[in-house]
Write an enzyme that holds these catalytic residues in place. Sequence first.
Site, PDB file in Angstrom:
ATOM      1  N   ALA A 121       2.739   1.634  -3.492  1.00 29.68           N
ATOM      2  CA  ALA A 121       1.788   2.060  -4.517  1.00 29.68           C
ATOM      3  C   ALA A 121       1.351   3.502  -4.255  1.00 29.68           C
ATOM      4  O   ALA A 121       1.169   4.297  -5.195  1.00 29.68           O
ATOM      5  CB  ALA A 121       0.577   1.132  -4.540  1.00 29.68           C
ATOM      6  N   ILE A 159       3.339  12.450  10.740  1.00 27.72           N
ATOM      7  CA  ILE A 159       3.877  13.439  11.674  1.00 27.72           C
ATOM      8  C   ILE A 159       5.377  13.581  11.440  1.00 27.72           C
ATOM      9  O   ILE A 159       6.100  12.592  11.544  1.00 27.72           O
ATOM     10  CB  ILE A 159       3.635  12.991  13.141  1.00 27.72           C
ATOM     11  N   THR A 217       0.824  -1.219   0.000  1.00 25.78           N
ATOM     12  CA  THR A 217       0.000   0.000   0.000  1.00 25.78           C
ATOM     13  C   THR A 217       0.854   1.264   0.000  1.00 25.78           C
ATOM     14  O   THR A 217       0.549   2.224  -0.697  1.00 25.78           O
ATOM     15  CB  THR A 217      -0.941   0.040   1.223  1.00 25.78           C
ATOM     16  N   LYS A 255       9.070   2.093  17.853  1.00 23.09           N
ATOM     17  CA  LYS A 255       9.108   3.504  17.453  1.00 23.09           C
ATOM     18  C   LYS A 255       9.771   4.345  18.537  1.00 23.09           C
ATOM     19  O   LYS A 255      10.584   5.218  18.251  1.00 23.09           O
ATOM     20  CB  LYS A 255       7.682   3.984  17.165  1.00 23.09           C
TER      21      LYS A 255
END
Lengths: 441, 441
Positions: B17, B138, B14, B207
């Site tokens: 693309a 962000i 996703t 993260k």
Amino acid sequence: MTEPLKLGIAGLGTVGAGLVRLLEAHGARLAAALSRPIRIVAVSARSRGKGRGCDIHEFRWFDDPVALATDPDIDVFVELMGGDEGVPKEAVEAALKAGKHVVTANKALLAKHGVALAALAESNGVALNFEAAVAGGIPVIKSLRESLLPNSIERIYGILNGTCNYILTTMEEEGRSFADVLKEAQEKGYAEADPTFDIGGFDTAHKLSLLTSLAFGTEVAFDQIHVEGIEKITQADIESADDLGYRIKLLGVAMRTASGIEARVHPTMVPKHSAIAEVSGVTNCVAIDGDFTGSMLLVGAGAGAHPTAAAVASDIIDIARGLVIAPFIVSTRDLKPHQRARLGEHQGAYYVRLTVVDAPGTMAVIAKRMGDENVSLESVVQRRERHVLPGSGKAGVPGRPAQVTLITHDTTENAMRAALEAIEKDGKATEPPQMIRIEKL
Amino acid sequence: MTEPLKLGIAGLGTVGAGLVRLLEAHGARLAAALSRPIRIVAVSARSRGKGRGCDIHEFRWFDDPVALATDPDIDVFVELMGGDEGVPKEAVEAALKAGKHVVTANKALLAKHGVALAALAESNGVALNFEAAVAGGIPVIKSLRESLLPNSIERIYGILNGTCNYILTTMEEEGRSFADVLKEAQEKGYAEADPTFDIGGFDTAHKLSLLTSLAFGTEVAFDQIHVEGIEKITQADIESADDLGYRIKLLGVAMRTASGIEARVHPTMVPKHSAIAEVSGVTNCVAIDGDFTGSMLLVGAGAGAHPTAAAVASDIIDIARGLVIAPFIVSTRDLKPHQRARLGEHQGAYYVRLTVVDAPGTMAVIAKRMGDENVSLESVVQRRERHVLPGSGKAGVPGRPAQVTLITHDTTENAMRAALEAIEKDGKATEPPQMIRIEKL
């Protein structure tokens, strides 16, 4: 370690002194991270001897900022004087012409002469950076120039004036009047003796004019912004907003519409359950809607010596790293004229507060006038008479003024204005109607 | 107009693309702004023929991502495959060794091998950019590397996992159980079939490990993070939090303390009247406290094809502009070891929910145990029994389980744990106590 980046700073007020302190505190760390020291070599200010909480005796002193701006020994001219004409303008122009990078926090100068100064910067191949000019503690200029560049920006809006947001927040939290809170803010030094520039929305409009250009690639057009201030916001509006699920903020909003750029500054209803509604006191925020990134919100200090100094420092860091971006992203030659949208065609929902005679038929007249203009109503609340003590529960008295507050469904500004004019002509309203736009977040 | 910047993209899911579509939509505008076209020249993916909503037939095809990574015709290798070992790692290493800039969204790879890959990037003088790896919509990586560099960062924290925030928001808004909402999220595709990685807090920790390194200049240390998930959050906690003025969010928090870096992922109480409390659904946010900028909050999409593609594009734009910053700001040689703070010394307030026998003396025992550990209480609420219908108003029944919720004043984790252990030993609690840290914003 390459040659130091040498700064000349004009203006040693709170921000200038803050920058000196910042480089004292973090200069060594920054030099290591950048492999290049940042060094203040010369300064200029109104008074040499003034106490500033920082040591300036090692810097060469200039009485004349213009002479400082062109000094052969500086790489970057940091303009922190303020003012949109005269010496600050001459100094920035002189610096750019002399091939110096310029960093400035001067929103008024840029709102008035931004495009001409940007053209000078471009033709001399230098940076004109102004992160500190809009919402000091929020990296919105950098976000627009860099992070969000992959997007087509659809709308940018925010709380850009801390004084207004402080006043509105305090009115809400303490249930006090605008005049009362303003007076206190002036006494505490949060508001100027002549507060018109802030509370009238003009400061917000200066900042919005710069954001609009960056977001939409258009020429800076401060005078094309519709500006309303917060002077007419009453405690009745704040309470009604709360009842209806909203909070009132002074927003600057710029958006693309079919007829051009709609740029406006006005008190705005935002949903109570939103992050922006919780931006309180002197804090600022900017929201940006992009076609790929979606909605992004940045919240931070709007002003203050240290946040603003940090923004100036970040601009200097970019220069130290060799990053020079056209001030308004594209070349000034490619900026499009600012085509102003017709505000009458503004689409949105509205809050209206009417002070009317509490007599049979009044509501029917209001409803009819709205219907005549195809304005459909989402909610109607008739509140107890104003000026009664909160909590007294006193209901309206027939024949005496009552408050009717309405929330409309989406309509146009023209339809709203026509409906309110018709209601005024009917003679049922005892005061001019209050109309506040609701912004969809 | 200089030479195009040529991209090789490995991975056309996703995000890949989405990036192809972004460059279709905005390529011309970006080329004008950058004075340099960005051009995809080659791609690699699992299946060549798969429908992706974008046209890839003009790009050279590689079956082998490693071969693509070293192709002489590409300037930038864009790694969008995911996975922390094997081909993605080999491909990124090969690209860096071949002097290609690398842009990746692969947080797992960076959490595990970030420092080694950063060292490779530095020794080859190329960029390793990963804005899309943390909170896609962000620009937090860029903010830490650039805008906030003038600051000493004291703390960084945020909502970094959309799945968890969606579940907690839905539990709160719809009054439903964790299991129920998770099941629905899985059916709708918002949560994985095996949701442990998300709801257990590990994705947030990946993260956070990257943000911690950037904020504090320390080596990436995923395994030094204290991790708790949201599995044990009940409707009783959500309702009690609301009563007490809080909302529950899964936060990743990293802060400087006297004993080192305190990095932790856990359900956290945040004040209901705060911007972060209004970050709902799959939206992410990151807050950063700097010594000069003060507190800054960034809110935006955490994932999704388009926001993530825009983050990848912004990394590519930096490269097109010639901006190459060390991946973790300072050279990997200068990164400090991650010194883990003792969580027992964590200072803060706590929420505690105890399920106790509703008998005389129970409260006295609880209060005594807290007092023995010098934990002072800000508020104590005894709620009606759990499992009664909301709104039934049914009061607790003596002898049957009752809910006691406490908010403490600031104390230490060690004191809290000791007090709760003592309460459990007293045998008054019928279930293990629930303890949730309160974060000061």
